[in-house]
Design an enzyme around this catalytic site. Structure first.
Site, mmCIF file in Angstrom:
data_model
loop_
_atom_site.group_PDB
_atom_site.id
_atom_site.type_symbol
_atom_site.label_atom_id
_atom_site.label_comp_id
_atom_site.label_asym_id
_atom_site.label_seq_id
_atom_site.Cartn_x
_atom_site.Cartn_y
_atom_site.Cartn_z
ATOM 1 N N PHE A 1 -7.470 21.224 -25.054
ATOM 2 C CA PHE A 1 -7.870 19.813 -25.068
ATOM 3 C C PHE A 1 -9.039 19.679 -24.104
ATOM 4 O O PHE A 1 -9.082 20.356 -23.077
ATOM 5 C CB PHE A 1 -6.723 18.862 -24.701
ATOM 6 N N THR A 2 -9.956 18.777 -24.446
ATOM 7 C CA THR A 2 -11.237 18.699 -23.725
ATOM 8 C C THR A 2 -11.067 18.575 -22.205
ATOM 9 O O THR A 2 -11.550 19.411 -21.448
ATOM 10 C CB THR A 2 -12.060 17.513 -24.255
ATOM 11 N N PHE B 1 -19.395 14.832 -25.947
ATOM 12 C CA PHE B 1 -19.100 13.879 -27.028
ATOM 13 C C PHE B 1 -19.093 12.436 -26.548
ATOM 14 O O PHE B 1 -19.370 11.520 -27.309
ATOM 15 C CB PHE B 1 -17.756 14.226 -27.662
ATOM 16 N N LYS C 1 -0.478 7.199 -23.609
ATOM 17 C CA LYS C 1 0.027 7.459 -24.962
ATOM 18 C C LYS C 1 1.526 7.115 -24.999
ATOM 19 O O LYS C 1 1.890 5.974 -25.212
ATOM 20 C CB LYS C 1 -0.231 8.916 -25.372
ATOM 21 N N ARG D 1 -14.043 15.054 -33.882
ATOM 22 C CA ARG D 1 -13.318 16.130 -33.195
ATOM 23 C C ARG D 1 -13.739 17.424 -33.881
ATOM 24 O O ARG D 1 -13.037 17.976 -34.711
ATOM 25 C CB ARG D 1 -11.801 15.960 -33.259
ATOM 26 N N ASP E 1 1.772 19.853 -21.233
ATOM 27 C CA ASP E 1 1.041 18.603 -21.375
ATOM 28 C C ASP E 1 1.924 17.746 -22.276
ATOM 29 O O ASP E 1 1.931 17.913 -23.495
ATOM 30 C CB ASP E 1 -0.331 18.851 -21.999
ATOM 31 N N TYR F 1 0.830 -1.211 0.000
ATOM 32 C CA TYR F 1 0.000 0.000 0.000
ATOM 33 C C TYR F 1 0.860 1.255 0.000
ATOM 34 O O TYR F 1 0.519 2.254 -0.628
ATOM 35 C CB TYR F 1 -0.944 0.008 1.211
HETATM 36 C C1 P71 Z 1 -7.438 10.839 -26.864
HETATM 37 C C2 P71 Z 1 -7.380 11.022 -25.412
HETATM 38 C C3 P71 Z 1 -8.363 10.295 -24.555
HETATM 39 C C4 P71 Z 1 -9.633 11.043 -24.629
HETATM 40 C C5 P71 Z 1 -9.876 12.079 -23.762
HETATM 41 C C6 P71 Z 1 -11.028 12.844 -23.888
HETATM 42 C C7 P71 Z 1 -11.903 12.569 -24.911
HETATM 43 C C8 P71 Z 1 -11.679 11.520 -25.758
HETATM 44 C C9 P71 Z 1 -10.544 10.759 -25.618
HETATM 45 C C10 P71 Z 1 -6.299 12.278 -23.717
HETATM 46 C C11 P71 Z 1 -5.462 13.381 -23.399
HETATM 47 C C12 P71 Z 1 -4.726 14.078 -24.415
HETATM 48 C C13 P71 Z 1 -3.987 15.183 -24.081
HETATM 49 C C14 P71 Z 1 -3.222 15.937 -25.116
HETATM 50 C C15 P71 Z 1 -4.632 14.953 -21.803
HETATM 51 C C16 P71 Z 1 -5.396 13.852 -22.069
HETATM 52 C C17 P71 Z 1 -6.126 13.190 -20.948
HETATM 53 N N1 P71 Z 1 -6.524 11.929 -24.964
HETATM 54 N N2 P71 Z 1 -3.949 15.603 -22.799
HETATM 55 O O1 P71 Z 1 -6.781 11.621 -27.580
HETATM 56 O O2 P71 Z 1 -4.747 13.679 -25.691
HETATM 57 O O3 P71 Z 1 -5.473 12.017 -20.615
HETATM 58 O O4 P71 Z 1 -7.161 10.257 -21.144
HETATM 59 O O5 P71 Z 1 -5.222 9.791 -19.655
HETATM 60 O O6 P71 Z 1 -7.081 11.211 -18.868
HETATM 61 O O7 P71 Z 1 -8.126 9.932 -27.328
HETATM 62 P P1 P71 Z 1 -6.302 10.731 -20.032
#
Ligand code: P71
Length: 473
Positions: free
Chosen positions: A123-124, A447, A257, A381, A214, A71
């Site tokens: 970014f969203t 979305f 990623k 997108r 980021d 833990y």
């Molecule tokens: C992608 C994602 C995952 C995602 C997130 C929101 C809507 C659809 C799909 C995530 C990112 C990203 C960047 C530049 C932060 C996050 C969040 N991308 N910054 O592209 O691309 O990371 O998903 O691990 O929480 O499909 P997280």
């Protein structure tokens, strides 16, 4: 160009489903024409995202078996810290369950309500956390980023004049921090140059502004610097990445990623005070500071994966594969965002379906249509992803895109051929494609769970020929 084959061989396979057109029609209807709501079993080639969909290496799986599930004080945490120090150069790490967990913490730590947060395109999840913490996001990316046909080699660059103007307008003390994404996802996976990073650093130093990144796709950004920026052609990507990161005070990372894992993320930084605050918050929202919502084995897999992702041969194949798909589409005249980015090919849905208006949700409609054609899953997108502004009106982003996102080390170029053929087929009969309209819309990050109907079906509804659908905004 010589053929670039995968710099790995396949040790384990996962069968995927082949479906009929009829099955896909049922599936997309049941999913409310939202590819996020499809069942994976109904998908043939899944290009929804490159997030958490990578194939792990035998070394990563081996590291998982050695995970320490204590833990507190697990050695898996030490492995992650060592790897981040060695490869990224930050002394302190706070793990989180994924990228948005890190965004949540850093937004709470650095933003005082009423402050402003410039960034190179939104970014969203990033913007949502900045807004929830009381901040206002400002897009300071160069104009070329909003133009799908501009071939600027570093379309992710920060526009220094826009940044300076914002600082002059609101005052440096009202800027919580600047967030520089490498690469810029919503612009099409476009990189930021080293020169631009250095120039932003100078502005930040002059005004005492924290410079955050980021760094979710930092390895791909470093590869583009090697390819395109003078003086970097002979350097190893790992060195370039370390130089890039040396300019930042800290990073948020989605390990899903460029750490080549299925789950995980972290904050990394130089300032011990930010580490202390991160640890105060992470215990509330994620877990102990040594695991942050992850299992020990996840930390170990990430420690190995982040190193693998900086390998030159891996990246040359990775970005080459994305380019291979993009070039096949270009040859057939399909409008895509140029230059082709690091993690995905972005179809310009506004140009593809130029008989539809943006309010007819062309990218959403096109994603549904590609799925119907072949079982290839992509992601909208555009206007749907952009959500509504403070007054409740749809935001109308300049880019209305469908993203064909390539998971890392998962598909072969034969899969890319199938995808290209399908998109080209849909392109040839694009005039038949109708728009969509909302039948359900949630208040945030719409979305993910919105549901839609084809426009003609709605017309029938209005004439009273069938039962009303679910009430929606
Ligand atoms: C992608 C994602 C995952 C995602 C997130 C929101 C809507 C659809 C799909 C995530 C990112 C990203 C960047 C530049 C932060 C996050 C969040 N991308 N910054 O592209 O691309 O990371 O998903 O691990 O929480 O499909 P997280």
């Amino acid at each position: 160009m010589p053929a670039i084959a995968e710099p790995y061989r396949i040790k384990m396979v996962e069968p995927i489903t082949m479906t009929t057109r009829e099955q896909r029609e049922d599936a997309i209807r049941a999913a409310g024409y939202n590819t996020f709501l499809l069942r994976s079993d109904d998908v043939y080639i899944d290009l929804l995202t490159d997030s958490g969909t990578s194939a792990m290496s035998d070394r990563q799986w081996s590291a998982m078996m050695l995970g320490d599930e204590a833990y507190a004080g697990a050695r898996s945490f030490d492995h992650l810290v060592e790897s981040v120090r060695e490869n990224y150069g930050f002394p302190y790490v706070c793990p989180t369950h994924q990228g948005r967990g890190a965004e949540h913490l850093i937004s709470k730590i650095l933003i005082t309500p009423g402050q402003h947060v410039p960034g190179n395109m939104y970014f969203t999840t990033t913007r949502v956390h900045q807004e929830l913490a009381g901040g206002t996001f400002h897009d300071v990316i160069i104009d070329e980023a909003h133009d799908p046909s501009s071939r600027h080699p570093f379309k992710g660059n920060v526009d220094l004049d826009k940044l300076q103007t914002l600082i002059d307008e609101v005052g440096a003390d009202q800027i919580a921090y600047i967030n520089v994404a490498v690469t810029v996802n919503m612009a099409g996976g476009q990189p930021v140059s080293m020169a631009n990073i250095r120039a932003v650093r100078e502005i930040c130093d002059r005004h005492g502004i924290i410079m955050w990144s980021d760094a979710t796709r930092l390895a791909e950004n470093a590869w583009f610097i090697k390819e395109r920026e003078d003086g970097y052609g002979d350097r190893r990507v790992a060195d370039i990445a370390k130089e890039m990161l040396s300019h930042f005070d800290g990073i948020t990372m989605s390990g899903k990623k460029d750490c080549l894992v299925n789950i995980g993320g972290f904050l990394a930084m130089r300032d011990e005070r930010i580490l202390t605050k991160s640890r105060e918050l992470v215990v509330v929202y994620e877990g102990m500071p040594t695991y942050g919502g992850l299992a020990g084995r996840d930390l170990d897999a990430m420690a190995v994966g982040l190193r693998e992702a900086l390998d030159d041969d891996y990246l040359t194949h990775r970005i080459g594969q994305v380019r291979y798909l993009g070039e096949r589409l270009q040859e057939a005249g399909v409008p895509i965002v140029e230059p082709i980015g690091g993690h995905a090919v972005f179809i310009d849905a506004a140009a593809f379906l130029d008989h539809l208006s943006q309010d007819d949700l062309p990218a959403q409609a096109l994603a549904a249509e590609i799925f119907l054609d072949s079982g290839v899953r992509s992601m909208e997108r555009g206007i749907v992803s952009a959500g509504r502004d403070a007054d409740g009106n749809h935001r109308h982003p300049k880019l209305e895109l469908v993203r064909l996102t390539i998971p890392r080390r998962v598909y072969t170029n034969s899969h890319m051929d199938v995808v290209a053929e399908s998109v080209i087929r849909v392109f040839r009969r694009r005039r038949e494609i109708r728009g969509l309209t909302f039948v359900y819309e949630p208040p945030t990050l719409r979305f993910f769970t919105s549901r839609f109907e084809p426009l003609a079906a709605v017309a029938a509804l209005e004439e009273g020929r069938s039962e009303p659908a679910l009430a929606g905004a």
